[in-house]
Design a protein around this motif. Structure first.
Motif, mmCIF file in Angstrom:
data_model
loop_
_atom_site.group_PDB
_atom_site.id
_atom_site.type_symbol
_atom_site.label_atom_id
_atom_site.label_comp_id
_atom_site.label_asym_id
_atom_site.label_seq_id
_atom_site.Cartn_x
_atom_site.Cartn_y
_atom_site.Cartn_z
ATOM 1 N N LYS A 59 0.846 -1.190 0.000
ATOM 2 C CA LYS A 59 0.000 0.000 0.000
ATOM 3 C C LYS A 59 0.883 1.243 0.000
ATOM 4 N N SER A 60 0.384 2.301 -0.574
ATOM 5 C CA SER A 60 1.121 3.559 -0.591
ATOM 6 C C SER A 60 1.180 4.135 0.816
ATOM 7 N N PRO A 61 2.293 4.768 1.163
ATOM 8 C CA PRO A 61 2.362 5.380 2.491
ATOM 9 C C PRO A 61 1.446 6.596 2.565
ATOM 10 N N ALA A 62 1.002 6.908 3.761
ATOM 11 C CA ALA A 62 0.165 8.092 3.959
ATOM 12 C C ALA A 62 1.018 9.334 3.714
ATOM 13 N N PRO A 63 0.445 10.364 3.120
ATOM 14 C CA PRO A 63 1.234 11.569 2.858
ATOM 15 C C PRO A 63 1.594 12.283 4.158
ATOM 16 N N ASP A 64 2.749 12.905 4.164
ATOM 17 C CA ASP A 64 3.187 13.683 5.321
ATOM 18 C C ASP A 64 2.636 15.097 5.154
ATOM 19 N N VAL A 65 1.584 15.413 5.890
ATOM 20 C CA VAL A 65 0.918 16.708 5.723
ATOM 21 C C VAL A 65 1.772 17.859 6.223
ATOM 22 N N ARG A 66 2.800 17.568 6.982
ATOM 23 C CA ARG A 66 3.656 18.637 7.509
ATOM 24 C C ARG A 66 4.553 19.239 6.437
ATOM 25 N N VAL A 67 4.753 18.545 5.323
ATOM 26 C CA VAL A 67 5.661 19.053 4.293
ATOM 27 C C VAL A 67 4.931 19.613 3.077
#
Length: 103
Positions: free
Chosen positions: A83-91
């Motif tokens: 599965k694709s990793p969850a996006p890092d919303v901090r960046v």
């Protein structure tokens, strides 16, 4: 019996097992992936290959497509599918994450 462009006769050789060809519209109903994704998977050998019914008409074997979907379902249930990793919303560049406490 038919003839090719050189006049040589060609015979239809029946397949070892009966197949049911499906066109792109039917394929889209069974497999909700984009044409580009399907093409890429075909080129990687990870999706059933299309075949030509005529020089302008392609189709897929329904049994092969259904077997592929079932295989993907089994792999998903066994957690084999990456599965694709969850996006890092901090960046992200827009809509920065608010600090805790609303500041």
């Amino acid at each position: 019996m038919t003839q090719d462009v050189n006049g040589a006769s060609k015979r239809f050789i029946p397949p070892a097992r009966p197949t049911r060809p499906i066109r792109r519209e039917q394929l889209r109903q069974l497999v909700p992936l984009s044409d580009t994704t399907i093409y890429g998977l075909e080129m990687q050998g990870r999706f059933p290959r299309r075949f030509n019914l005529t020089n302008r008409c392609v189709a897929w074997d329904l049994a092969e497509v259904e077997a592929w979907v079932e295989q993907r379902r089994r792999e998903s249930l066994a957690n084999v599918v990456a599965k694709s990793p969850a996006p890092d919303v901090r960046v992200r560049r827009t809509r920065p994450v608010k600090a805790p406490g609303g500041q």
